[in-house]
Every structure is written in structure tokens, then in C-alpha cells.
Design a protein around this motif. Structure first.
Motif, short mmCIF file in Angstrom:
data_model
loop_
_atom_site.label_atom_id
_atom_site.label_comp_id
_atom_site.label_asym_id
_atom_site.label_seq_id
_atom_site.Cartn_x
_atom_site.Cartn_y
_atom_site.Cartn_z
N ARG A 107 -13.52 1.70 6.56
CA ARG A 107 -12.76 0.92 5.57
C ARG A 107 -12.93 1.51 4.17
O ARG A 107 -11.98 1.61 3.39
N ILE A 108 -14.17 1.87 3.84
CA ILE A 108 -14.43 2.42 2.51
C ILE A 108 -13.69 3.73 2.32
O ILE A 108 -13.11 3.99 1.25
N ALA A 109 -13.69 4.58 3.35
CA ALA A 109 -12.97 5.85 3.26
C ALA A 109 -11.48 5.61 3.05
O ALA A 109 -10.83 6.28 2.22
N GLN A 110 -10.92 4.67 3.78
CA GLN A 110 -9.49 4.35 3.62
C GLN A 110 -9.21 3.82 2.21
O GLN A 110 -8.19 4.16 1.60
N ALA A 111 -10.10 2.98 1.70
CA ALA A 111 -9.93 2.46 0.35
C ALA A 111 -10.10 3.55 -0.69
O ALA A 111 -9.40 3.56 -1.72
N ASP A 112 -11.00 4.49 -0.46
CA ASP A 112 -11.16 5.62 -1.37
C ASP A 112 -9.88 6.45 -1.45
O ASP A 112 -9.48 6.91 -2.52
N ARG A 113 -9.24 6.61 -0.29
CA ARG A 113 -7.99 7.37 -0.30
C ARG A 113 -6.92 6.64 -1.12
O ARG A 113 -6.18 7.26 -1.90
N LEU A 114 -6.86 5.33 -0.97
CA LEU A 114 -5.90 4.55 -1.75
C LEU A 114 -6.26 4.54 -3.24
O LEU A 114 -5.38 4.52 -4.10
N ALA A 115 -7.56 4.58 -3.53
CA ALA A 115 -7.99 4.64 -4.93
C ALA A 115 -7.56 5.95 -5.57
O ALA A 115 -7.06 5.97 -6.71
N LEU A 116 -7.72 7.03 -4.83
CA LEU A 116 -7.30 8.33 -5.35
C LEU A 116 -5.78 8.37 -5.55
O LEU A 116 -5.29 8.87 -6.57
N LYS A 117 -5.04 7.83 -4.60
CA LYS A 117 -3.58 7.76 -4.72
C LYS A 117 -3.19 6.92 -5.94
O LYS A 117 -2.25 7.26 -6.67
N SER A 118 -3.91 5.82 -6.15
CA SER A 118 -3.61 4.95 -7.29
C SER A 118 -3.81 5.69 -8.60
O SER A 118 -3.02 5.54 -9.55
N LEU A 119 -4.87 6.49 -8.68
CA LEU A 119 -5.11 7.27 -9.90
C LEU A 119 -4.00 8.29 -10.12
O LEU A 119 -3.56 8.51 -11.27
N GLN A 120 -3.53 8.89 -9.03
CA GLN A 120 -2.45 9.87 -9.16
C GLN A 120 -1.15 9.19 -9.60
O GLN A 120 -0.39 9.74 -10.41
N ASP A 121 -0.92 7.97 -9.07
CA ASP A 121 0.32 7.25 -9.41
C ASP A 121 0.20 6.47 -10.71
O ASP A 121 1.18 5.93 -11.21
N LYS A 122 -1.03 6.35 -11.22
CA LYS A 122 -1.33 5.58 -12.43
C LYS A 122 -0.97 4.10 -12.29
O LYS A 122 -0.61 3.42 -13.24
N LYS A 123 -1.11 3.61 -11.09
CA LYS A 123 -0.94 2.18 -10.84
C LYS A 123 -1.66 1.84 -9.54
O LYS A 123 -1.76 2.67 -8.64
N ILE A 124 -2.17 0.62 -9.48
CA ILE A 124 -2.96 0.21 -8.32
C ILE A 124 -2.05 -0.01 -7.12
O ILE A 124 -1.10 -0.80 -7.17
N ASP A 125 -2.36 0.68 -6.04
CA ASP A 125 -1.66 0.46 -4.77
C ASP A 125 -2.00 -0.95 -4.29
O ASP A 125 -3.18 -1.31 -4.21
N PRO A 126 -1.02 -1.78 -3.97
CA PRO A 126 -1.30 -3.17 -3.55
C PRO A 126 -2.26 -3.25 -2.37
O PRO A 126 -3.01 -4.22 -2.23
N ARG A 127 -2.23 -2.23 -1.52
CA ARG A 127 -3.09 -2.25 -0.33
C ARG A 127 -4.56 -2.09 -0.70
O ARG A 127 -5.45 -2.49 0.05
N LEU A 128 -4.82 -1.51 -1.88
CA LEU A 128 -6.20 -1.23 -2.27
C LEU A 128 -6.99 -2.52 -2.50
O LEU A 128 -8.12 -2.66 -2.02
#
Length: 476
Positions: A418-439
Motif C-alpha cells: 500500500r505504501i509503495a502504491q501511495a508513494d507512486r501516486l505521491a510522485l505523480k501528484s508532484l509531477q502534476d502539481k495537484k493531489i491525485d484523489p486516490r492518494l
């Protein structure tokens, strides 16, 4: 001729270094944790484990065995005594010293008629153990603070009692080993007053205690970040003898630091690192206190065996790699990815084990630095690689780990995924400059399971929260 002589001398020196390394004389495992006891099968297996790893001693001292501590006066029921007898036999078959410990200090009387009765009851208990084959004994006085924070009895009374126990054992039996003890002030900062002078309790205990009795201590604290050579010698000076070490790693019978608003329960985090930061000089003894998760404890215990075999040349990193390969074979690389995120144990009073995932922390630092400056992210590829590695390791272990291991770490492995999956979404959120709702949803799921499964609090888990905090203040 000269070259041949030099070659012979070199081989002799090499042989002496590899064959006659200075091992710690008494080295092994102390089953001394609070909580669920090991089963009879696990105890028998630890004795075989000790033998195969060149450990020569095992202390039976489970805190929640009522006949060890709270009901120490009462004899063991027949079934429990038979089980202990079987363990003693297994120990003898494996050339491991079975050390029977009792902790009477909660309500032990030292003086008068009550004192004589308690002494007789203790000796009767040890006599029964002798008859089933025990030749090594320990009497512990740890964890005996009353509600006012004062010790129940003086050091002089405890030490005198121990001297009398040893004298009586030696009078009755000619083949018992030296007694082992843990004093009430069993770590160095508890031995010293605010002025830095030795407390009266410790001074009285040390001055009164027979020099033959082995004293175990835990370092500067109950669970501390290593014992330096200097600190070890300072503790030896207090006692006027070479102390033994009771090392509280990988034991996890205490809560780690809070995770958000929820505190992890005892045993929620697995201590899967190597034994590290212990003195290079030989102590009189060293015992490693394990987790209730017996099989997962073997990682640290096996590295401890390597340390105890030759403290002067011990390399924690090399020992860890060797043990992981020996225990997990082809799964060793995946287990290392998991274990590196679950090595450090810490709360307000405890700190032990290598920092979790330092390479991951470095990769996050690079990415977050550019994100905080609102610049193009740097280091994305490296952090992404490590996140992929985490999730692959979790899947591989969940699908292929032996059942005996999986039974003890499945909640943590699922949390790791779960943490790894959330880390991936966190990195994506930083790239998109907005929080992914799934995170945020996944973070809530992680925190829901945190009381029973925690790891990587200051590394992979922290990256999730730091990302949400940053994006919530910087761009939302």
C-alpha cells in the motif's frame, strides 16, 4: 628459502586469525520479552538454531510466564515442567546451555521469617530445575519500580540475596555455572544520578555482589542506539567487572512512535535489520532479546551470532547480506528491499537499529527540494525505480515466501505494498502539481492498518504525508 619461510609465517598468521577468533564466552538468545510466549516447538527450534549458528546459550525468561515472575513461588504444573524438561534435553543434544531464570523481585522478602521462607521457596524451585537437567541459573531484578518511582529494595539486600543463592547452589551441587543477574538499575543512565555520580542502589549492589556472578546490562538506556567502547568500559568501571550485555534488538514488545493520530501496537513493526554498534572488545556475555515473531527474529539473531563469534572483525552490512542469502535464498534481494524499510525501532524512550531506507530518503530529498522550489522535478527516475522495486518485492514475497515466515509478516507486507502504491501516486501528484484523489484515500487505508502494521515511518510513509502537506499549501 626466505620466501618459503615468509609464506609459512603468513599462512600461520592467517590461520590463527580465522580459526582462533576471540568469541564472546557466553553468547545466545534470551527469551525475555513481554507478550505472547513462544511455543514449545519454537523454543526447541531456537535451540537448534543456536547450535547451527555457533551460539552456546539460551535464557528462559518470558515475562508473561506467570511462574517466572508473578507466581514465582509456585511450582510449575506437571505439564509445563515436562515441557521444560524436554527443552533441556534438546539443549543438551545441541550443546546449548539452558539457563533457567526466575524474577522474584516484585514481592520478594529479604529479611526475617518471610525472607527465610522466600529463600527456601526459590531454592526449591531451582532444585526442581536441577533435577530435570538445568545447570545454569539466573535471578533477575529488572523492571521493579513502584508507583513513586523508588526501588522496592536496596541494592545491598538484592546482592546479598544473590550471593546466598549462589553459595547454596555451590554447596548442594558441584556442577552449576556462575549465577547470572540483571539489577534493577540495569542501564547506565539509570545507574547515575543527576550529578553523574553512581546512585546508592548501584554502588551498594556492585560493591556487595560476588565477583563470580555475571551482571547483564542494556547500555545507556533500555533500548539504545548502540554501546560504544568508551561507554562499555565506563559501565565496567562502575561494577568493577566485565559486564555482560542484554541487547534489546530485535525485540518489539513496545510501541513505536505514533503514526498520525494512531499509535502502533506492540509487535506492529518488525525489526529486520542487523545487530550493530556493539563493542568490538569481548564482553563476558551477550544475549539478544528477540521478537514474539520467532521466524522473523532469525535475521537479526543470526547477525548477532556472527558478531558474538568475533566482535573485533564484525561488519554489520556484510553479516546482514550473508544472513539474508542463507535464510531466503533467491528471495533474499526482495527480502532486503522489505527489511531495509523495517529496521529502525524508535519511540520517546527507545531507539535502536539502522535507519530505515536511507537511499529512499536521499532520493526523496532530491525530488522534494526541486518541488519546494517550484522547479522542474529532479531525481524522478531514481525515486520511481525504488518505488517499483518496493512493490515488486512485496508481491514476490507475498506470493512465494514460506508459510512460516508469511504467517509473521503478511500484515506488514500488505502495508508495504500500500505504501509503495501511495508513494507512486505521491510522485505523480508532484509531477502534476495537484493531489491525485486516490492518494488521500490510500493514505487513509494505510493509517487504518497502521496500528497493526507499521514500517518506514520516516522514509516511504513520510514521503506520502510530506507530499500532501506541500501540495495542500503550495498549489491548492
Amino acid at each position: 628459502m626466505t620466501n618459503k619461510i615468509l609464506s609459512v609465517i603468513f599462512l600461520l598468521v592467517l590461520f590463527s586469525r580465522t580459526t582462533f577468533a576471540a568469541s564472546i564466552p557466553l553468547r545466545g538468545v534470551v527469551e525475555g520479552f513481554y507478550g505472547k510466549e513462544w511455543t514449545a516447538e519454537e523454543r526447541a527450534d531456537v535451540l537448534r538454531f543456536c547450535h547451527s549458528n555457533h551460539l552456546n546459550a539460551y535464557i528462559y525468561a518470558p515475562k508473561d510466564d506467570p511462574y517466572h515472575r508473578k507466581k514465582w513461588r509456585k511450582p510449575y504444573p506437571a505439564d509445563k515442567l515436562d515441557a521444560l524438561g524436554n527443552l533441556v534435553a534438546v539443549a543438551q543434544q545441541n550443546n546449548v546451555r539452558f539457563i533457567f531464570a526466575v524474577s522474584p523481585g516484585l514481592d520478594l522478602s529479604y529479611h526475617g521469617a518471610k525472607g527465610e521462607k522466600d529463600f527456601a521457596l526459590l531454592m526449591r524451585k531451582l532444585d526442581v530445575m536441577y533435577k530435570i537437567g538445568v545447570r545454569d541459573f539466573a535471578v533477575f531484578f529488572d523492571d521493579l519500580k513502584d508507583k513513586n518511582g523508588m526501588h522496592h529494595e536496596s541494592g545491598k539486600a538484592q546482592a546479598g540475596f544473590l550471593n546466598r543463592v549462589q553459595k547454596e547452589l555451590r554447596r548442594q551441587y558441584k556442577d552449576v555455572a556462575s549465577l547470572i543477574t540483571v539489577p534493577t538499575e540495569y542501564y547506565r543512565f539509570d545507574m547515575l544520578g543527576n550529578s553523574g555520580e553512581t546512585n546508592d542502589y548501584t554502588k551498594d549492589f556492585a560493591d556487595t555482589l560476588s565477583k563470580e556472578i555475571i551482571v547483564l546490562y542494556t547500555g545507556d538506556g533500555v533500548v539504545c542506539d548502540g554501546i560504544s567502547e568508551e561507554d562499555y568500559q565506563a559501565a565496567n568501571t562502575i561494577y568493577g567487572r566485565e559486564l555482560g550485555i542484554w541487547w534489546n534488538y530485535p525485540v518489539n514488545d513496545y510501541s513505536v512512535a505514533p503514526v498520525g493520530k494512531r499509535r502502533a501496537k506492540r509487535n506492529a513493526k518488525l525489526a529486520l535489520g542487523a545487530i550493530e554498534k556493539l563493542p568490538a572488545s569481548n564482553a563476558s556475555a551477550v544475549f539478544f532479546n528477540p521478537m514474539s515473531q520467532y521466524n522473523m527474529s532469525k535475521i537479526a539473531l543470526a547477525t548477532g551470532a556472527i558478531y558474538a563469534d568475533d566482535p573485533a572483525s564484525y561488519d554489520a552490512s556484510q553479516a546482514w547480506d550473508r544472513v539474508l542469502k542463507e535464510q531466503f535464498g533467491e528471495l533474499a534481494p526482495a527480502m532486503k528491499v522489505f527489511a531495509v524499510h523495517s529496521s529502525h525501532m524508535e519511540n520517546s524512550w527507545a531507539k535502536c537499529g539502522a535507519d530505515d531506507a536511507p537511499e529512499f530518503v536521499d532520493a526523496v530529498r532530491t525530488v522534494m527540494m526541486s518541488a519546494r522550489l517550484n522547479r522542474k522535478l529532479t531525481g524522478v527516475a531514481e525515486l520511481s525505480r525504488q518505488i517499483d522495486e518496493m512493490e515488486k518485492a512485496a508481491d514476490l514475497l507475498l506470493n512465494n515466501l514460506e508459510p512460516r515466515y508469511l504467517a509473521e509478516c503478511k500484515p506488514q507486507l500488505k502495508q508495504f505494498k500500500r505504501i509503495a502504491q501511495a508513494d507512486r501516486l505521491a510522485l505523480k501528484s508532484l509531477q502534476d502539481k495537484k493531489i491525485d484523489p486516490r492518494l488521500k484515500a490510500l493514505r487513509r487505508e494505510i493509517h487504518k492498518h497502521a496500528p497493526k502494521a507499521i514500517l518506514s515511518e520516516k522514509a516511504a510513509l513520510k514521503f506520502i504525508d510530506d507530499t500532501i502537506d506541500l501540495l495542500g499549501t503550495q498549489w491548492e
